[in-house]
Design a protein around this motif. Sequence first.
Motif, short mmCIF file in Angstrom:
data_model
loop_
_atom_site.label_atom_id
_atom_site.label_comp_id
_atom_site.label_asym_id
_atom_site.label_seq_id
_atom_site.Cartn_x
_atom_site.Cartn_y
_atom_site.Cartn_z
N ASN A 120 39.21 -5.37 -27.16
CA ASN A 120 39.34 -4.10 -27.04
C ASN A 120 39.30 -3.61 -25.54
O ASN A 120 38.47 -4.06 -24.71
CB ASN A 120 38.26 -3.15 -27.81
N PHE A 121 40.14 -2.48 -25.05
CA PHE A 121 40.03 -2.12 -23.79
C PHE A 121 40.62 -0.67 -23.60
O PHE A 121 40.96 -0.21 -24.66
CB PHE A 121 41.03 -3.09 -22.82
N LYS A 122 40.31 -0.08 -22.25
CA LYS A 122 40.78 1.24 -22.28
C LYS A 122 42.41 1.55 -22.58
O LYS A 122 43.30 0.59 -22.21
CB LYS A 122 40.53 1.57 -20.69
N LYS A 123 42.70 2.55 -23.44
CA LYS A 123 44.29 2.67 -23.60
C LYS A 123 45.15 2.71 -22.43
O LYS A 123 44.66 3.31 -21.39
CB LYS A 123 44.21 3.99 -24.47
N ARG A 124 46.19 1.91 -22.69
CA ARG A 124 46.96 2.11 -21.25
C ARG A 124 48.43 1.71 -21.97
O ARG A 124 48.63 1.25 -22.85
CB ARG A 124 46.76 0.84 -20.47
N PRO A 125 49.38 2.07 -21.22
CA PRO A 125 50.97 1.82 -21.36
C PRO A 125 51.19 0.14 -21.29
O PRO A 125 50.67 -0.45 -20.13
CB PRO A 125 51.71 2.47 -20.52
N VAL A 126 51.74 -0.52 -22.27
CA VAL A 126 51.99 -1.80 -21.99
C VAL A 126 53.39 -2.14 -22.46
O VAL A 126 54.08 -1.80 -23.36
CB VAL A 126 51.06 -2.52 -22.79
N ARG A 127 54.40 -2.94 -21.69
CA ARG A 127 55.56 -3.47 -21.94
C ARG A 127 55.51 -4.87 -22.44
O ARG A 127 56.18 -5.51 -23.33
CB ARG A 127 56.50 -3.29 -21.15
N THR A 155 55.58 -7.21 -13.22
CA THR A 155 55.45 -7.48 -11.77
C THR A 155 53.77 -7.37 -11.53
O THR A 155 53.12 -8.30 -10.86
CB THR A 155 55.92 -6.39 -11.06
N HIS A 156 53.28 -6.16 -12.06
CA HIS A 156 51.71 -5.93 -11.77
C HIS A 156 50.93 -6.39 -13.04
O HIS A 156 51.28 -5.62 -14.17
CB HIS A 156 51.55 -4.44 -11.39
N TRP A 157 50.39 -6.99 -13.17
CA TRP A 157 49.51 -7.68 -14.25
C TRP A 157 48.17 -7.15 -14.37
O TRP A 157 47.44 -7.40 -13.09
CB TRP A 157 49.51 -8.94 -14.45
N ASP A 158 47.32 -6.74 -15.48
CA ASP A 158 46.04 -6.61 -15.51
C ASP A 158 45.54 -7.44 -16.43
O ASP A 158 46.02 -7.52 -17.72
CB ASP A 158 45.73 -5.08 -15.71
N ARG A 159 44.40 -8.02 -16.38
CA ARG A 159 43.67 -8.94 -17.41
C ARG A 159 42.78 -8.22 -18.18
O ARG A 159 42.01 -7.28 -17.56
CB ARG A 159 42.87 -10.04 -16.68
N VAL A 160 43.24 -8.35 -19.45
CA VAL A 160 42.27 -7.49 -20.35
C VAL A 160 41.18 -8.27 -21.35
O VAL A 160 40.48 -7.74 -22.26
CB VAL A 160 43.07 -6.79 -21.57
N GLY A 161 41.36 -9.54 -21.20
CA GLY A 161 40.22 -10.29 -21.79
C GLY A 161 40.36 -11.92 -21.56
O GLY A 161 41.74 -12.12 -21.11
#
Length: 373
Positions: A344-351, A327-333
């Motif tokens: 490469n990005f700040k560590k985060r939980p991802v499913r 539902t909530h998305w973050d762009r990492v590149g």
Amino acid sequence: MSSQEDEQTSSSPNSTKENIIDHVDSFVADMTSLCLNEPYSDVEFLVEDQRLPAHRLVLATRSEYFRAMLYGGMCESKQREVQLEVPPEAFKAILRYLYSGTLNISTLGEEGIIDVLDLAHLYGLQNVETGLVKYLQQNLDVSNVCMILDIARRSNLNQRTEDCLTFMDVNGPDIVKHETFGKLSKVSLEELLARGSFWAPEIDIFRAVCKWRDNNPSEDIKTVAALVRLPLMSVRQLLHVVRPSGMFETEQIFDAIDQVDTGNDLPHRAVVLPAENVAFGESLARRFEFSPSCEILELRNLFVINCIEFLYQRCGMVHADVSCNHTHWDRVGSTQCEAGRKFNFKKRPVRYIRFVKPHLDTVVFNVRATYSE
């Protein structure tokens, strides 16, 4: 020293093994033959409907527990017959160990191992307990890990405890649905639920805690319930599953709903597998196209990652997004390079990992999602 003196020294009676009479094997065989045999026995254990002869001196020499029982002034020290409420086969396995110094684990079976473990702990046989836990550790399974965790904690086997917890982190969805979860000690349960790396759908964790409460009615459920992360459930689950349970105050549920709606600062659980590609093999649940211009990877668990690498065909723009809940998305590149890219990005939980491709014929393949310190 002269050569003659050297020769005399080398031929000294104490200098070579040839001069030692070694009949250890026959000695052990003779001692083993005394086990469960009547000759020279001076005590009998009554276990269920069996009479098991034994020798006080042997047992007292091999175990402080039996030393206290048979020579420490307890009533058993004056009795020929001693009644015990223990599993017969497990007790006989312990007797054979005390007489022979060996224990054939492969003949016990899983239930037998548990019974022998309990007796080894009771009788203070640390070497037996450690050996059995190590054996079980090498054969960890969803069906036995909860029991092994409790045993390892009880015996202060810190490395074994951590091995169990790591196994449970990776297999959380199966662990919480197994009947043995409800038999965990409260201390082990609280330690497990407090781990940010222990992942399973939070609604399944909640249901498992409810079953644990039913199995342990005398335990205070409040400290356990406090470890359930309400904002990780949907509004429907909170209203129609959690609220009727009576485990939480209405205000707690409404606070969780507010946090769910915003999606900010959610207390996610996520498995940590350093350097392992979690977008491949068993870690990847499925790969599908959400639309012609969008391809999505669903990971089997929520994983902590801080790097995504991928190759693609067709020169054009590709965006990489990540999400915990679809539902909530973050762009990492984003990249317009041809062939491949590493973000490469700040560590985060991802499913979920989403590739947005304005050029519809762009094909993404060979995805790697990893975490590194």
